[in-house]
Design a protein around this motif. Sequence first.
Motif, PDB file in Angstrom:
ATOM      1  N   ASN A 181       0.880  -1.199   0.060  1.00 17.69           N
ATOM      2  CA  ASN A 181       0.025   0.070   0.196  1.00 17.69           C
ATOM      3  C   ASN A 181       0.875   1.099   0.022  1.00 17.69           C
ATOM      4  O   ASN A 181       0.595   2.242  -0.287  1.00 17.69           O
ATOM      5  CB  ASN A 181      -0.978  -0.280   1.273  1.00 17.69           C
ATOM      6  N   ASN A 182       2.024   1.215   0.468  1.00 14.90           N
ATOM      7  CA  ASN A 182       2.890   2.318   0.293  1.00 14.90           C
ATOM      8  C   ASN A 182       3.559   2.904  -0.953  1.00 14.90           C
ATOM      9  O   ASN A 182       4.413   3.694  -1.168  1.00 14.90           O
ATOM     10  CB  ASN A 182       4.277   2.001   1.397  1.00 14.90           C
ATOM     11  N   TYR A 183       3.306   1.680  -1.954  1.00 15.63           N
ATOM     12  CA  TYR A 183       3.644   1.763  -3.473  1.00 15.63           C
ATOM     13  C   TYR A 183       2.624   1.610  -4.410  1.00 15.63           C
ATOM     14  O   TYR A 183       2.578   0.950  -5.401  1.00 15.63           O
ATOM     15  CB  TYR A 183       4.755   0.729  -3.507  1.00 15.63           C
ATOM     16  N   ARG A 184       1.492   2.426  -3.990  1.00 18.11           N
ATOM     17  CA  ARG A 184       0.195   2.198  -4.639  1.00 18.11           C
ATOM     18  C   ARG A 184       0.533   2.867  -6.337  1.00 18.11           C
ATOM     19  O   ARG A 184      -0.211   2.436  -7.068  1.00 18.11           O
ATOM     20  CB  ARG A 184      -0.835   3.155  -4.103  1.00 18.11           C
ATOM     21  N   LYS A 185       1.409   3.838  -6.452  1.00 16.36           N
ATOM     22  CA  LYS A 185       1.660   4.320  -7.666  1.00 16.36           C
ATOM     23  C   LYS A 185       2.671   3.638  -8.408  1.00 16.36           C
ATOM     24  O   LYS A 185       2.902   3.893  -9.633  1.00 16.36           O
ATOM     25  CB  LYS A 185       2.116   5.676  -7.396  1.00 16.36           C
ATOM     26  N   ASN A 186       3.472   2.825  -7.840  1.00 15.74           N
ATOM     27  CA  ASN A 186       4.474   1.962  -8.623  1.00 15.74           C
ATOM     28  C   ASN A 186       3.978   0.674  -9.204  1.00 15.74           C
ATOM     29  O   ASN A 186       2.848   0.208  -8.803  1.00 15.74           O
ATOM     30  CB  ASN A 186       5.603   1.417  -7.310  1.00 15.74           C
ATOM     31  N   ARG A 187       4.370   0.235 -10.170  1.00 15.63           N
ATOM     32  CA  ARG A 187       4.159  -0.905 -10.721  1.00 15.63           C
ATOM     33  C   ARG A 187       4.324  -2.190 -10.130  1.00 15.63           C
ATOM     34  O   ARG A 187       5.495  -2.277  -9.621  1.00 15.63           O
ATOM     35  CB  ARG A 187       4.825  -1.148 -12.330  1.00 15.63           C
ATOM     36  N   ILE A 188       3.476  -2.935  -9.853  1.00 14.72           N
ATOM     37  CA  ILE A 188       3.458  -4.185  -9.126  1.00 14.72           C
ATOM     38  C   ILE A 188       3.232  -5.511 -10.024  1.00 14.72           C
ATOM     39  O   ILE A 188       1.861  -5.511 -10.491  1.00 14.72           O
ATOM     40  CB  ILE A 188       2.672  -4.091  -7.904  1.00 14.72           C
ATOM     41  N   LYS A 189       4.222  -6.296 -10.142  1.00 13.39           N
ATOM     42  CA  LYS A 189       4.046  -7.331 -11.030  1.00 13.39           C
ATOM     43  C   LYS A 189       3.895  -8.702 -10.040  1.00 13.39           C
ATOM     44  O   LYS A 189       4.797  -8.883  -9.333  1.00 13.39           O
ATOM     45  CB  LYS A 189       5.180  -7.438 -11.994  1.00 13.39           C
ATOM     46  N   ILE A 190       2.865  -9.473 -10.269  1.00 13.39           N
ATOM     47  CA  ILE A 190       2.959 -10.888  -9.227  1.00 13.39           C
ATOM     48  C   ILE A 190       3.214 -11.909 -10.635  1.00 13.39           C
ATOM     49  O   ILE A 190       2.405 -12.081 -11.594  1.00 13.39           O
ATOM     50  CB  ILE A 190       1.522 -10.936  -9.041  1.00 13.39           C
ATOM     51  N   GLU A 191       4.200 -12.819  -9.990  1.00 15.23           N
ATOM     52  CA  GLU A 191       4.273 -14.109 -11.115  1.00 15.23           C
ATOM     53  C   GLU A 191       4.163 -15.307 -10.359  1.00 15.23           C
ATOM     54  O   GLU A 191       4.917 -15.334  -9.364  1.00 15.23           O
ATOM     55  CB  GLU A 191       5.749 -13.778 -11.760  1.00 15.23           C
ATOM     56  N   GLY A 192       3.584 -16.262 -11.046  1.00 18.72           N
ATOM     57  CA  GLY A 192       3.324 -17.568 -10.479  1.00 18.72           C
ATOM     58  C   GLY A 192       4.706 -18.479 -11.174  1.00 18.72           C
ATOM     59  O   GLY A 192       4.764 -18.400 -12.182  1.00 18.72           O
ATOM     60  N   HIS A 193       4.850 -19.331 -10.078  1.00 20.89           N
ATOM     61  CA  HIS A 193       5.961 -20.408 -10.718  1.00 20.89           C
ATOM     62  C   HIS A 193       5.607 -21.793 -10.053  1.00 20.89           C
ATOM     63  O   HIS A 193       5.078 -21.926  -9.100  1.00 20.89           O
ATOM     64  CB  HIS A 193       7.393 -20.055 -10.411  1.00 20.89           C
ATOM     65  N   MET A 232      -1.518  -3.088 -10.985  1.00 20.09           N
ATOM     66  CA  MET A 232      -0.738  -4.556 -11.029  1.00 20.09           C
ATOM     67  C   MET A 232      -1.055  -5.228 -12.015  1.00 20.09           C
ATOM     68  O   MET A 232      -2.092  -4.931 -12.881  1.00 20.09           O
ATOM     69  CB  MET A 232      -1.704  -4.944  -9.704  1.00 20.09           C
ATOM     70  N   GLU A 233      -0.408  -6.228 -12.184  1.00 18.72           N
ATOM     71  CA  GLU A 233      -0.376  -7.318 -13.288  1.00 18.72           C
ATOM     72  C   GLU A 233       0.073  -8.780 -12.804  1.00 18.72           C
ATOM     73  O   GLU A 233       0.638  -8.901 -11.874  1.00 18.72           O
ATOM     74  CB  GLU A 233       0.120  -6.899 -14.508  1.00 18.72           C
ATOM     75  N   ALA A 234      -0.744  -9.682 -13.379  1.00 15.36           N
ATOM     76  CA  ALA A 234      -0.351 -11.061 -12.830  1.00 15.36           C
ATOM     77  C   ALA A 234      -0.122 -11.953 -14.030  1.00 15.36           C
ATOM     78  O   ALA A 234      -0.628 -11.782 -15.329  1.00 15.36           O
ATOM     79  CB  ALA A 234      -1.529 -11.825 -12.095  1.00 15.36           C
ATOM     80  N   SER A 235       0.940 -12.611 -14.003  1.00 18.03           N
ATOM     81  CA  SER A 235       1.421 -13.635 -15.065  1.00 18.03           C
ATOM     82  C   SER A 235       1.770 -14.864 -14.566  1.00 18.03           C
ATOM     83  O   SER A 235       2.396 -14.945 -13.360  1.00 18.03           O
ATOM     84  CB  SER A 235       2.402 -13.018 -15.854  1.00 18.03           C
ATOM     85  N   GLY A 236       1.830 -15.899 -15.533  1.00 17.13           N
ATOM     86  CA  GLY A 236       2.302 -17.141 -14.885  1.00 17.13           C
ATOM     87  C   GLY A 236       3.334 -17.733 -15.898  1.00 17.13           C
ATOM     88  O   GLY A 236       3.489 -17.511 -17.120  1.00 17.13           O
ATOM     89  N   ARG A 237       4.565 -18.351 -14.981  1.00 19.50           N
ATOM     90  CA  ARG A 237       5.725 -18.661 -15.821  1.00 19.50           C
ATOM     91  C   ARG A 237       5.998 -20.292 -15.825  1.00 19.50           C
ATOM     92  O   ARG A 237       6.854 -20.725 -16.514  1.00 19.50           O
ATOM     93  CB  ARG A 237       6.982 -18.091 -15.450  1.00 19.50           C
ATOM     94  N   GLY A 238       5.097 -20.896 -15.273  1.00 18.40           N
ATOM     95  CA  GLY A 238       4.959 -22.325 -15.293  1.00 18.40           C
ATOM     96  C   GLY A 238       6.432 -22.718 -14.575  1.00 18.40           C
ATOM     97  O   GLY A 238       6.746 -22.302 -13.456  1.00 18.40           O
ATOM     98  N   ASP A 239       7.204 -23.755 -15.236  1.00 19.48           N
ATOM     99  CA  ASP A 239       8.069 -24.348 -14.639  1.00 19.48           C
ATOM    100  C   ASP A 239       9.620 -23.945 -15.514  1.00 19.48           C
ATOM    101  O   ASP A 239      10.473 -24.479 -15.393  1.00 19.48           O
ATOM    102  CB  ASP A 239       8.021 -25.709 -14.617  1.00 19.48           C
ATOM    103  N   VAL A 240       9.397 -22.703 -16.275  1.00 17.79           N
ATOM    104  CA  VAL A 240      10.621 -22.321 -17.068  1.00 17.79           C
ATOM    105  C   VAL A 240      11.761 -21.480 -16.384  1.00 17.79           C
ATOM    106  O   VAL A 240      12.717 -21.461 -17.008  1.00 17.79           O
ATOM    107  CB  VAL A 240       9.977 -21.416 -18.343  1.00 17.79           C
ATOM    108  N   GLU A 241      11.498 -20.867 -15.189  1.00 19.60           N
ATOM    109  CA  GLU A 241      12.255 -20.239 -14.398  1.00 19.60           C
ATOM    110  C   GLU A 241      12.785 -20.860 -13.036  1.00 19.60           C
ATOM    111  O   GLU A 241      12.377 -20.243 -11.983  1.00 19.60           O
ATOM    112  CB  GLU A 241      11.977 -18.996 -14.246  1.00 19.60           C
ATOM    113  N   PRO A 242      13.137 -21.906 -13.122  1.00 15.89           N
ATOM    114  CA  PRO A 242      13.508 -22.533 -11.433  1.00 15.89           C
ATOM    115  C   PRO A 242      14.674 -21.917 -11.016  1.00 15.89           C
ATOM    116  O   PRO A 242      15.577 -21.378 -11.580  1.00 15.89           O
ATOM    117  CB  PRO A 242      13.715 -23.982 -11.894  1.00 15.89           C
TER     118      PRO A 242
END
Length: 268
Positions: A181-193, A232-242
Motif C-alpha cells: 500500500n506504500n507503493y500504490r503508484k508503483n508498478r507491481i507485477k505478480i508472477e506464479g511459478h 498491478m498485473e499477473a502472469s504465470g511462468r510455469g516451470d521455465v524459471e526454476p
Amino acid sequence: MAKNKEQQEIKTDGWKDTFSDLMNLLLCFFVLLYSMSVVDEVKFAELVASLSNSYSIFSGGAQAIGEGTLVSSGATQLNNLDDYYSDMGKQAEDTENPEDPMKELEAKQAAEKRDEVEKIYADVVEATENKRIEDDLDVTIDDGNNYVMLSLNGSVLFESGSAEIQSGAKTILSRVSDILNNYRKNRIKIEGHTDNVAIHTAEFPSNVWLSTARATKVLEYFNSKGLPMKNMEASGRGDVEPIATNKTKAGRAKNRRVEIKIYGLSSN
C-alpha cells in the motif's frame, strides 16, 4: 705568363665547409633525437602521436604547430620541448575523449534509479520485520536495479494442484498488502511459478495455467485490500524459471513460489 695563369685559377673546394657544417648540424639533431628516446621513450611516443593526430606533421607536413613558432624560434625552444608535447598529448586525449552530455545524463539517471530501488528494499525489509513475516518470504533486488522482489513459498499459499489461497496464508498476504500500500503508484507485477511435475486437469491443462491462476488469485486478493488494479498485473511462468533443482523434493518446493515485484517509479 705562368704567374698570371696561377692567379687566375678558381678554387672549387669551398663546398666542403658548407657540407661539413651541414653534417655537424644533422649529427647534432639525430644525437638529440636519440637522447630523447633513451631518456623517455614513452614521452617521445606521445609526441609522435600528438603531432600526427593534432597537426598532421607526420602525414604530409601540410600544417604547422600554431604559427610555426617551434621551428622558427630555433634551438632555444628545444629546452621547453617536454612542456610542448606534454600539453599537446593532453589536448589529443581530451579530443579523443570529449565529455558526452548524454552519457553523463544516463549515468545520473542510473544512479537515481539505483538509489530509489535500494531505498524501497531497505523500507520493505524493515516493514517485513515489523510485521513479523520476514521468515515467510525472501526480499531481493534484481541485478538491473529495476525492482524489489518478495518471494513467497507456493506450498504455504496453496494446496497441491490448487489455485485457492489457503486460509492460513491470508494473514501473510494481508500484511504484504499493507506493505504494498506504500507503493500504490508503483508498478507491481505478480508472477506464479511451479516445479516441473506436469499437471493436466480439466481446470489446469498445464503448469502455465496453474501458475497464472495462482498469480491472478493473489492479485485479486490485493485488490480486495484496496490496492488499485491499474498498477498491478499477473502472469504465470510455469516451470521455465526454476531457482533450485527439480530433482529433489526440497528443490521442487522452492520452485513452487509466487514472486511480487515492486518496480521503482523511474522504471515504470
